[in-house]
Design a protein around this motif. Structure first.
Motif, PDB file in Angstrom:
ATOM      1  N   ALA A 196       0.802  -1.219   0.000  1.00 22.61           N
ATOM      2  CA  ALA A 196       0.000   0.000   0.000  1.00 22.61           C
ATOM      3  C   ALA A 196       0.837   1.274   0.000  1.00 22.61           C
ATOM      4  N   LEU A 197       2.165   1.151   0.121  1.00 24.67           N
ATOM      5  CA  LEU A 197       2.999   2.343   0.252  1.00 24.67           C
ATOM      6  C   LEU A 197       4.205   2.235  -0.681  1.00 24.67           C
ATOM      7  N   PRO A 198       4.184   2.947  -1.804  1.00 22.71           N
ATOM      8  CA  PRO A 198       5.300   2.869  -2.753  1.00 22.71           C
ATOM      9  C   PRO A 198       6.616   3.303  -2.111  1.00 22.71           C
ATOM     10  N   ARG A 199       7.685   2.640  -2.515  1.00 22.47           N
ATOM     11  CA  ARG A 199       9.011   2.983  -1.998  1.00 22.47           C
ATOM     12  C   ARG A 199       9.464   4.334  -2.527  1.00 22.47           C
ATOM     13  N   TYR A 200      10.137   5.097  -1.680  1.00 20.66           N
ATOM     14  CA  TYR A 200      10.725   6.351  -2.129  1.00 20.66           C
ATOM     15  C   TYR A 200      11.820   6.029  -3.144  1.00 20.66           C
ATOM     16  N   PRO A 201      11.892   6.771  -4.246  1.00 19.18           N
ATOM     17  CA  PRO A 201      12.843   6.452  -5.314  1.00 19.18           C
ATOM     18  C   PRO A 201      14.281   6.289  -4.814  1.00 19.18           C
ATOM     19  N   GLN A 202      14.912   5.204  -5.200  1.00 22.40           N
ATOM     20  CA  GLN A 202      16.315   4.883  -4.933  1.00 22.40           C
ATOM     21  C   GLN A 202      16.615   4.643  -3.453  1.00 22.40           C
ATOM     22  N   LEU A 237       4.858   6.396  10.409  1.00 23.51           N
ATOM     23  CA  LEU A 237       5.974   6.916   9.625  1.00 23.51           C
ATOM     24  C   LEU A 237       6.867   7.763  10.527  1.00 23.51           C
ATOM     25  N   TYR A 238       8.168   7.634  10.350  1.00 24.64           N
ATOM     26  CA  TYR A 238       9.103   8.514  11.048  1.00 24.64           C
ATOM     27  C   TYR A 238      10.225   8.862  10.096  1.00 24.64           C
ATOM     28  N   GLY A 239      10.364  10.139   9.775  1.00 26.66           N
ATOM     29  CA  GLY A 239      11.425  10.613   8.902  1.00 26.66           C
ATOM     30  C   GLY A 239      12.457  11.392   9.694  1.00 26.66           C
ATOM     31  N   ILE A 240      13.728  11.198   9.392  1.00 23.17           N
ATOM     32  CA  ILE A 240      14.799  11.879  10.113  1.00 23.17           C
ATOM     33  C   ILE A 240      16.015  12.023   9.201  1.00 23.17           C
ATOM     34  N   THR A 241      16.715  13.151   9.335  1.00 20.60           N
ATOM     35  CA  THR A 241      18.030  13.321   8.713  1.00 20.60           C
ATOM     36  C   THR A 241      19.043  13.455   9.838  1.00 20.60           C
ATOM     37  N   ARG A 242      19.983  12.536   9.921  1.00 16.64           N
ATOM     38  CA  ARG A 242      20.961  12.531  11.005  1.00 16.64           C
ATOM     39  C   ARG A 242      21.934  13.709  10.898  1.00 16.64           C
ATOM     40  N   GLY A 243      22.677  13.929  11.952  1.00 15.07           N
ATOM     41  CA  GLY A 243      23.651  15.000  11.944  1.00 15.07           C
ATOM     42  C   GLY A 243      24.728  14.830  10.899  1.00 15.07           C
ATOM     43  N   ASN A 244      25.008  13.569  10.503  1.00  9.94           N
ATOM     44  CA  ASN A 244      26.001  13.309   9.460  1.00  9.94           C
ATOM     45  C   ASN A 244      25.419  13.428   8.055  1.00  9.94           C
ATOM     46  N   GLY A 245      24.138  13.828   7.962  1.00 15.40           N
ATOM     47  CA  GLY A 245      23.491  14.028   6.674  1.00 15.40           C
ATOM     48  C   GLY A 245      22.762  12.819   6.128  1.00 15.40           C
ATOM     49  N   ARG A 246      22.860  11.672   6.782  1.00 11.33           N
ATOM     50  CA  ARG A 246      22.181  10.478   6.283  1.00 11.33           C
ATOM     51  C   ARG A 246      20.677  10.541   6.592  1.00 11.33           C
ATOM     52  N   PRO A 247      19.828  10.424   5.561  1.00 14.94           N
ATOM     53  CA  PRO A 247      18.381  10.496   5.773  1.00 14.94           C
ATOM     54  C   PRO A 247      17.752   9.097   5.835  1.00 14.94           C
ATOM     55  N   TYR A 248      16.779   8.951   6.737  1.00 13.55           N
ATOM     56  CA  TYR A 248      16.109   7.669   6.918  1.00 13.55           C
ATOM     57  C   TYR A 248      14.592   7.872   6.979  1.00 13.55           C
ATOM     58  N   SER A 280      21.214  10.436  -0.586  1.00 11.93           N
ATOM     59  CA  SER A 280      21.798  11.529   0.204  1.00 11.93           C
ATOM     60  C   SER A 280      21.383  12.909  -0.279  1.00 11.93           C
ATOM     61  N   VAL A 281      20.873  13.008  -1.513  1.00 10.92           N
ATOM     62  CA  VAL A 281      20.452  14.310  -2.031  1.00 10.92           C
ATOM     63  C   VAL A 281      19.057  14.694  -1.534  1.00 10.92           C
ATOM     64  N   HIS A 282      18.408  13.798  -0.789  1.00  8.15           N
ATOM     65  CA  HIS A 282      17.078  14.083  -0.243  1.00  8.15           C
ATOM     66  C   HIS A 282      17.130  14.074   1.282  1.00  8.15           C
ATOM     67  N   THR A 283      16.004  14.377   1.911  1.00  7.80           N
ATOM     68  CA  THR A 283      15.936  14.407   3.369  1.00  7.80           C
ATOM     69  C   THR A 283      14.866  13.439   3.860  1.00  7.80           C
ATOM     70  N   GLY A 284      14.950  13.122   5.136  1.00  6.90           N
ATOM     71  CA  GLY A 284      13.927  12.277   5.731  1.00  6.90           C
ATOM     72  C   GLY A 284      12.555  12.915   5.677  1.00  6.90           C
ATOM     73  N   ILE A 285      12.494  14.236   5.794  1.00  3.62           N
ATOM     74  CA  ILE A 285      11.213  14.933   5.752  1.00  3.62           C
ATOM     75  C   ILE A 285      10.586  14.834   4.363  1.00  3.62           C
ATOM     76  N   GLU A 286      11.402  14.897   3.310  1.00  6.11           N
ATOM     77  CA  GLU A 286      10.872  14.772   1.951  1.00  6.11           C
ATOM     78  C   GLU A 286      10.212  13.405   1.746  1.00  6.11           C
ATOM     79  N   ALA A 287      10.875  12.349   2.190  1.00  4.29           N
ATOM     80  CA  ALA A 287      10.305  11.010   2.063  1.00  4.29           C
ATOM     81  C   ALA A 287       9.066  10.865   2.941  1.00  4.29           C
ATOM     82  N   PHE A 288       9.112  11.449   4.126  1.00  5.45           N
ATOM     83  CA  PHE A 288       7.959  11.436   5.024  1.00  5.45           C
ATOM     84  C   PHE A 288       6.750  12.102   4.355  1.00  5.45           C
ATOM     85  N   GLU A 289       6.957  13.257   3.743  1.00 10.13           N
ATOM     86  CA  GLU A 289       5.853  13.983   3.117  1.00 10.13           C
ATOM     87  C   GLU A 289       5.231  13.182   1.975  1.00 10.13           C
ATOM     88  N   LYS A 290       6.057  12.559   1.148  1.00 10.72           N
ATOM     89  CA  LYS A 290       5.523  11.749   0.062  1.00 10.72           C
ATOM     90  C   LYS A 290       4.712  10.582   0.610  1.00 10.72           C
TER      91      LYS A 290
END
Length: 267
Positions: free
Chosen positions: A29-35, A155-166, A84-94
């Motif tokens: 029911a939830l498409p994967r965020y691209p890449q 859903l939980y979106g986060i971008t870590r301090g090292n820039g890695r988004p999850y 890495s070019v995106h953020t956790g919030i972007e994936a969360f919003e989608k």
């Protein structure tokens, strides 16, 4: 609540990436965020899974929240590492938009520091230390999905301090029906202002006291807001809100065949 990471059920789609952890897959029911890559996956029966319906904090060494929903059932959790070019919030919003399009009803939605400490979300709620990051770079959502299964999606979106988004995605299939769950008032207001409407398919035509008080509280959070009620019970809900001392000039009612009640923001 902790479990070993095991193979998925056949009901998941088999679309995976080469870098995904073995045996993992997406939610149908939830498409994967691209890449995005799956870097964590688990399935287990849980005696109780608890999700906050308000910001979380630690008091006297224990996790505290003003409201919550808890149930036993089948828990499936997927942790995605995003490009890495995106953020956790972007994936969360989608993903939030996808859940709403699938008929999900939001129970709680917070962003940034209003959610509480990211350390608590990562370590206490999800038991995934890799999800810890700056409080300002997080967002959480809990939705109730339509259908007889009465599923919850988190859903939980986060971008870590090292820039890695999850992005963390969880589905709970309860062992028994959840019954009445009242959404967080600020969440309903945020959704109404963001999307322009609320679709409350579970509301009966005959108003209930608890829902009448909740909707009145939503309107009190913004005294300038005007709304339109749409549904076969719209007139009855209008009277219920008037009984809660919401000014009549702030509300219009339109009779229709819409299931439940639709609340539309009047600009």
């Amino acid at each position: 609540m902790r479990g070993t990471w095991i193979a998925p059920l056949a009901l998941f789609s088999m679309a995976t990436l080469a870098a995904d952890v073995p045996g993992s897959s997406d939610f149908e029911a939830l498409p994967r965020y691209p890449q995005a890559e799956i870097v964590g996956f688990k399935e287990q029966q849980v005696v109780e899974r608890t999700y906050p319906l308000d910001s979380i904090r630690r008091i006297s060494g224990r996790l505290r929240m003003a409201d919550q929903v808890s149930a036993p059932g089948e828990l499936t959790a997927v942790t995605y590492l995003l490009p890495s070019v995106h953020t956790g919030i972007e994936a969360f919003e989608k993903s939030r938009r996808d859940l709403l399009a699938a008929g999900g009803e939001l129970l709680y939605w917070c962003e940034g520091r209003e959610c509480g400490s990211s350390s608590l979300w990562a370590n206490d709620v999800f038991q995934r230390a890799m999800l810890y990051g700056p409080d300002a770079q997080q967002a959480f959502l809990l939705a109730r999905m339509p259908g007889e299964a009465d599923e919850l999606m988190a859903l939980y979106g986060i971008t870590r301090g090292n820039g890695r988004p999850y992005l963390q995605v969880e589905r709970l299939r309860p062992e028994r029906p959840l019954g009445v769950i009242l959404p967080n008032p600020a969440t309903l207001l945020r959704q109404l202002k963001t999307t322009g409407e609320l679709r409350l398919a579970r509301l009966p035509d005959e108003p209930t006291a608890e829902w009448g008080a909740l909707l009145a509280n939503v309107l009190r959070l913004d005294s300038t807001m005007r709304i339109e009620l749409i549904g076969s019970g719209a007139a009855a809900w209008l009277e219920a809100l008037r009984a809660e001392r919401v000014k009549a000039r702030r509300i219009d009612a339109v009779d229709s065949d819409e299931p439940g009640l639709v609340i539309r923001l009047l600009r």
